[in-house]
Structure formats: structure tokens, C-alpha cells
Design a protein around this motif. Structure first.
Motif, PDB file in Angstrom:
ATOM      1  N   SER A  44      51.001  55.765  14.529  1.00 42.37           N
ATOM      2  CA  SER A  44      49.905  56.692  14.587  1.00 42.37           C
ATOM      3  C   SER A  44      48.856  55.890  13.616  1.00 42.37           C
ATOM      4  N   ASP A  45      47.708  55.826  13.901  1.00 38.13           N
ATOM      5  CA  ASP A  45      46.729  56.022  13.374  1.00 38.13           C
ATOM      6  C   ASP A  45      46.458  56.703  12.687  1.00 38.13           C
ATOM      7  N   MET A  46      46.457  57.093  10.749  1.00 38.75           N
ATOM      8  CA  MET A  46      46.630  57.728  10.129  1.00 38.75           C
ATOM      9  C   MET A  46      45.684  56.908   9.272  1.00 38.75           C
ATOM     10  N   THR A  47      44.412  55.940   9.388  1.00 36.98           N
ATOM     11  CA  THR A  47      43.104  56.195   8.976  1.00 36.98           C
ATOM     12  C   THR A  47      42.150  56.755   8.014  1.00 36.98           C
ATOM     13  N   GLN A  48      42.120  58.059   9.559  1.00 36.62           N
ATOM     14  CA  GLN A  48      41.378  59.215   9.088  1.00 36.62           C
ATOM     15  C   GLN A  48      41.754  60.392   8.192  1.00 36.62           C
ATOM     16  N   ALA A  49      43.478  59.801   7.862  1.00 34.57           N
ATOM     17  CA  ALA A  49      44.338  61.525   7.312  1.00 34.57           C
ATOM     18  C   ALA A  49      44.050  61.304   6.201  1.00 34.57           C
ATOM     19  N   PHE A  62      47.095  51.443   8.079  1.00 34.96           N
ATOM     20  CA  PHE A  62      45.628  52.376   7.318  1.00 34.96           C
ATOM     21  C   PHE A  62      44.830  51.467   6.954  1.00 34.96           C
ATOM     22  N   SER A  63      44.023  51.983   6.312  1.00 45.22           N
ATOM     23  CA  SER A  63      42.435  51.237   5.514  1.00 45.22           C
ATOM     24  C   SER A  63      41.807  52.125   4.345  1.00 45.22           C
ATOM     25  N   PHE A  64      41.745  51.055   3.283  1.00 44.25           N
ATOM     26  CA  PHE A  64      41.511  51.358   2.118  1.00 44.25           C
ATOM     27  C   PHE A  64      40.160  51.769   1.610  1.00 44.25           C
ATOM     28  N   HIS A  65      39.466  50.361   2.293  1.00 46.38           N
ATOM     29  CA  HIS A  65      37.456  51.075   2.451  1.00 46.38           C
ATOM     30  C   HIS A  65      37.495  52.792   2.991  1.00 46.38           C
ATOM     31  N   LYS A  66      38.224  53.599   3.364  1.00 46.34           N
ATOM     32  CA  LYS A  66      38.066  54.705   3.678  1.00 46.34           C
ATOM     33  C   LYS A  66      38.610  55.216   2.505  1.00 46.34           C
ATOM     34  N   ILE A  67      39.422  55.023   1.754  1.00 42.33           N
ATOM     35  CA  ILE A  67      40.182  56.124   0.483  1.00 42.33           C
ATOM     36  C   ILE A  67      39.249  55.076  -0.712  1.00 42.33           C
ATOM     37  N   GLY A  75      42.493  45.542   7.871  1.00 43.80           N
ATOM     38  CA  GLY A  75      41.713  46.764   7.635  1.00 43.80           C
ATOM     39  C   GLY A  75      43.027  47.171   8.773  1.00 43.80           C
ATOM     40  N   ALA A  76      42.801  48.812   9.622  1.00 42.73           N
ATOM     41  CA  ALA A  76      42.877  49.585  10.461  1.00 42.73           C
ATOM     42  C   ALA A  76      43.460  48.542  11.713  1.00 42.73           C
ATOM     43  N   THR A  77      42.084  48.012  12.211  1.00 37.68           N
ATOM     44  CA  THR A  77      41.802  47.547  13.353  1.00 37.68           C
ATOM     45  C   THR A  77      42.945  46.586  12.650  1.00 37.68           C
ATOM     46  N   GLU A  78      42.905  45.547  12.519  1.00 33.69           N
ATOM     47  CA  GLU A  78      44.129  44.669  12.592  1.00 33.69           C
ATOM     48  C   GLU A  78      45.969  45.208  12.630  1.00 33.69           C
ATOM     49  N   THR A 135      30.738  57.429  16.586  1.00 35.22           N
ATOM     50  CA  THR A 135      32.419  56.605  16.034  1.00 35.22           C
ATOM     51  C   THR A 135      32.453  56.433  14.967  1.00 35.22           C
ATOM     52  N   ALA A 136      33.430  55.711  14.278  1.00 32.44           N
ATOM     53  CA  ALA A 136      33.287  55.232  12.894  1.00 32.44           C
ATOM     54  C   ALA A 136      32.051  54.262  12.595  1.00 32.44           C
ATOM     55  N   CYS A 137      32.507  53.042  13.336  1.00 31.00           N
ATOM     56  CA  CYS A 137      32.426  51.534  13.924  1.00 31.00           C
ATOM     57  C   CYS A 137      31.436  51.380  14.715  1.00 31.00           C
ATOM     58  N   ALA A 138      31.032  51.496  15.635  1.00 36.30           N
ATOM     59  CA  ALA A 138      30.324  51.835  16.807  1.00 36.30           C
ATOM     60  C   ALA A 138      29.455  52.836  17.421  1.00 36.30           C
TER      61      ALA A 138
HETATM   62  N1  PMP Z   1      40.895  53.413  13.073  1.00 39.93           N
HETATM   63  C1  PMP Z   1      40.332  54.762  12.814  1.00 39.93           C
HETATM   64  C2  PMP Z   1      40.814  56.149  12.982  1.00 39.93           C
HETATM   65  C3  PMP Z   1      39.416  54.468  11.830  1.00 39.93           C
HETATM   66  O1  PMP Z   1      38.373  55.329  11.514  1.00 39.93           O
HETATM   67  C4  PMP Z   1      38.631  53.402  11.639  1.00 39.93           C
HETATM   68  C5  PMP Z   1      37.324  53.310  10.960  1.00 39.93           C
HETATM   69  N2  PMP Z   1      35.878  52.875  11.657  1.00 39.93           N
HETATM   70  C6  PMP Z   1      39.321  52.099  12.867  1.00 39.93           C
HETATM   71  C7  PMP Z   1      40.429  52.329  12.992  1.00 39.93           C
HETATM   72  C8  PMP Z   1      39.035  50.807  11.840  1.00 39.93           C
HETATM   73  O2  PMP Z   1      39.309  50.836  10.564  1.00 39.93           O
HETATM   74  P1  PMP Z   1      39.085  48.799  10.042  1.00 39.93           P
HETATM   75  O3  PMP Z   1      37.124  49.045   9.598  1.00 39.93           O
HETATM   76  O4  PMP Z   1      39.646  49.435   8.182  1.00 39.93           O
HETATM   77  O5  PMP Z   1      39.332  47.846  10.838  1.00 39.93           O
END
Ligand code: PMP
Length: 378
Positions: A175-180, A196-201, A68-71, A317-320
Motif C-alpha cells: 500500500s502507498d500510505m503517503t497521504q495517510a 511513505f514520504s516525509f515531506h508530506k508530514i 521519497g514515496a516514488t522511490e 494530483t499532488a505532482c502533476a
Molecule cells: N504517492 C502518493 C499517494 C503521493 O501523494 C505522492 C506525492 N505526490 C507520491 C506517492 C510521491 O511522493 P514523493 O514526492 O515523495 O516521491
């Protein structure tokens, strides 16, 4: 149920689910095995990677799968820091990053790296002069989030790249393009590394990607057999499903965005009428993410009250949850405003009827909790 937390995660599409099921059932071999079952899995994985590379317009060898994007963010930062530490120890990040980036920065500080923040202006745009001023010979990495997860602020990455490379051609741009991804057009070539992270798409949870330009060296974080930066048995069914979700996510981007924009405008128009509500939105915010500060009502209380109507929205934020919003604080410089935010995140799957019902329940909850808050004050 009304789901309005699409930036935290998306429901998996039926198509992505089908692919995952079929591949799990029919491709049982380990792609690292030499026998036919292994070769079949390897071929399937390679064709999925080819599709992803074509969709992202990068080379297959420039794709690294992650969880995922964290990794991906960790792989990028730690990989660059360890690979280029002889060149310098200075890293620049924007003030609108996801907590996963700040988490890695805190760790890198303990190892002797110097982390500096680039300021943004009132619209959330990176302050180009501040960036220029802070760039040094020892700057090994600059990271700027493509779309901020709290307010949806979008950065002109191509322009930022030009500034960085002009100041120091050896500095790596991440660039963290996860939300783009899947919301607006993205160009991985604007940067050297992209997460990038696929659970966002609408893809599976547990798979992400790091785009790594072939010009960049990364020190691997994991050691084992095969597969370069990420040794171990590849997650074939997740990879195949990710490629399906990417193909679908990139279809009709403009039409989907125009629809979401209308929903966003409708919510803003309605909720702006309530006394004390502040809309945390600038001209660079994409419509999929709508951030609001509530007056004298705890965001958690508000979210749980909406839950009683089976409506699901997010905090900053998305996670916290329960933390101060870095992004809102960076732009508005107002702690109260930054600690009372809720986030409504929309999808092309959201319907006008859902928004009407949401607004109705928002009205009920806002009035009830607002009345309680003023009683407590008196
Ligand atoms: N970066 C951004 C901009 C995010 O929105 C998120 C998800 N909250 C992450 C990183 C972390 O993504 P993941 O849950 O796939 O580790």
C-alpha cells in the motif's frame, strides 16, 4: 500568503529543521566508517531508526530509507516483480493510485508482466468481488493506495488484506500510505510493503521509507557497498529529521482531524452554492483533501488567478498538473468532470481566517472567470 496545497508537500517544521541543522553540523562522519566519527553517526542513525520503528510498530530491520514515496513504490514493485517472477507475472492495482504506481506498471508491462485494474464502487471503495474474481495463482502483487491523493479516499486495508490472503496466501500486498501518514492512524502490519514520504508530514524533502515485512524478498535496484537494498552513504541528518517529524506528526491525530473536518465542511457548504460546481467527495474521503470540478473554467487558469491573491491550491494530483484525474474518472465516469478538477488540501495549521479569505477570493475569481467563459461562448 495562504497555502492550501498541503497534500503536494508541507512546509518543514522548525523542530525538523533544527534537528537537520544540528545533525549536519555535529555528525560529519560517514556511518559506514570505522572511526569514532563514523560510529557516532551510526549510533545516531540507529537511534532515529529505533524511534521510527517504534512509532510505526515495525522492526528496525523492516525499514528501508529511500528518497521519497516514488522511490519506495518503485522499490516495492520492481523488487517484487524481479524476486517472484518465477511464481507468476500478474499484478493487480486499484484505479485510485498515484501516477508513480501507474508509471512503474507501464514499465513492467514492457517486461512481460500483466497488470490489471481493480474496480471501485461509486463511493471509491475497492470492489471486493472484483478483487476476488481477478485474483489468480500467478498474482504476485496487489497494490491499493491507503488514502488516494486526489479525493482523499481511504481504503479498509485490513479487510482487503484478508480477501487477498484468502484467495492466495503467497500474494504480496503493498500500500502507498503517503497521504495517510500523519492524517489518520496507519497500521503498517495491515500490509506486507508500505510506502511513505516525509515531506508530506512537515519533514525534509528527499527522504521516504519503505516498510518491508521480513517475510518479503525484494531484488535490490541499486548495487554498491553496505546497507542492503539501498547501498551508499546514509543521509544521517535527513533520517534524524524524519524521525522527529514522524513523532510530531503522530501526535493528537484525532484533534487535528476534527479541526480540519470543520474547515472542510465550511468550504463545501459555501462553494456548493455556485452554479455548476461539483464536489468530488464520498463518505470515504478524509477531510484533509477536498476535490472540486469547475464548470467551463480551466483549472490552471483558476489556480493562477488565485495566485494573484497569494493563494496556493493544487490541480488533480499532488505532482502533476494539467492531466485528467484518474480517481475522479474512476468514480464518476465523466471525462469533463475529471478534467476540470482543483484540489484544496488542508492542514491542522490552516486557520479559519485563511479559509474565510480563501472563500472571499474564490468568489471574486469564480465570478470573473465564469463571466469571461460565458462571454466566449456567446
Ligand atoms: N504517492 C502518493 C499517494 C503521493 O501523494 C505522492 C506525492 N505526490 C507520491 C506517492 C510521491 O511522493 P514523493 O514526492 O515523495 O516521491
Amino acid at each position: 500568503m495562504i497555502y492550501l496545497d498541503y497534500s503536494a508537500t508541507t512546509p518543514m517544521s522548525i523542530e525538523a529543521m533544527d534537528t537537520m541543522m544540528k545533525v549536519s553540523k555535529d555528525f560529519i562522519g560517514n556511518p559506514n566508517s570505522f572511526h569514532k566519527l563514523g560510529v557516532n553517526s551510526k549510533e545516531l542513525m540507529e537511534s532515529a531508526t529505533k524511534q521510527i520503528s517504534e512509532l510505526l510498530k515495525v522492526k528496525e530491520s523492516e525499514i528501508v530509507y529511500t528518497s521519497g514515496a516514488t522511490e519506495s513504490n518503485n522499490m516495492a514493485f520492481l523488487g517484487v516483480a524481479f524476486a517472484y517472477k518465477n511464481r507468476g507475472n500478474h499484478i493487480l492495482v486499484s484505479s485510485l493510485e498515484h501516477p508513480s504506481i501507474y508509471g512503474i506498471c507501464d514499465y513492467l508491462k514492457t517486461l512481460g508482466f500483466e497488470i490489471e485494474m481493480i474496480q471501485c464502487d461509486q463511493e471509491g471503495l475497492i470492489d471486493f468481488d472484483d478483487l476476488k474474481r481477478k485474483m489468480r495463482d500467478e498474482t504476485i502483487l496487489v497494490s491499493v493506495v491507503g488514502v488516494n491523493s486526489e479525493m482523499g479516499i481511504r481504503q479498509p486495508l485490513k479487510m482487503i488484506r484478508q480477501i487477498i490472503k484468502k484467495e492466495n496466501a503467497t500474494t504480496i500486498f503493498h500500500s502507498d500510505m503517503t497521504q495517510a501518514l500523519g492524517k489518520i492512524p496507519v497500521n503498517a502490519k495491515d500490509v506486507d510493503l508500505a510506502s511513505f514520504s516525509f515531506h508530506k508530514i512537515y519533514g525534509p524533502k528527499g527522504i521516504g521509507l519503505l516498510y518491508k515485512s521480513e517475510k518479503v524478498q525484494l531484488v535490490p535496484l541499486l548495487h554498491g557497498s553496505g546497507n542492503g537494498l539501498r547501498p551508499g552513504t546514509p543521509a544521517v541528518s535527513l533520517i534524524a529529521s524524519a524521525s522527529k517529524s514522524l513523532r510530531l506528526a503522530l501526535q493528537d491525530l484525532e484533534r487535528k482531524e476534527t479541526f480540519v473536518e470543520k474547515l472542510n465542511e465550511k468550504i463545501v457548504k459555501e462553494v456548493s452554492n455556485y452554479e455548476g460546481i461539483l464536489i468530488n467527495q464520498t463518505s470515504y474521503s478524509i477531510p484533509h483533501i477536498l476535490n472540486i470540478s469547475l464548470p467551463n473554467i480551466k483549472p490552471e487558469t483558476f489556480i493562477h488567478a488565485l495566485e494573484d491573491y497569494e493563494i496556493y491550491i493544487g490541480t488533480n494530483t499532488a505532482c502533476a498538473s494539467g492531466e485528467i484525474s484518474n480517481g475522479v474518472l474512476a468514480i464518476y465516469d465523466d471525462k469533463k468532470r475529471a478534467s476540470s478538477t482543483i484540489r484544496i488540501s488542508l492542514s491542522y495549521l490552516t486557520t479559519t481566517d485563511e479559509i474565510n479569505r480563501f472563500l472571499h477570493c474564490f468568489d471574486l475569481v469564480f465570478k470573473r472567470l465564469g463571466a469571461l467563459a460565458s462571454k466566449q461562448k456567446n
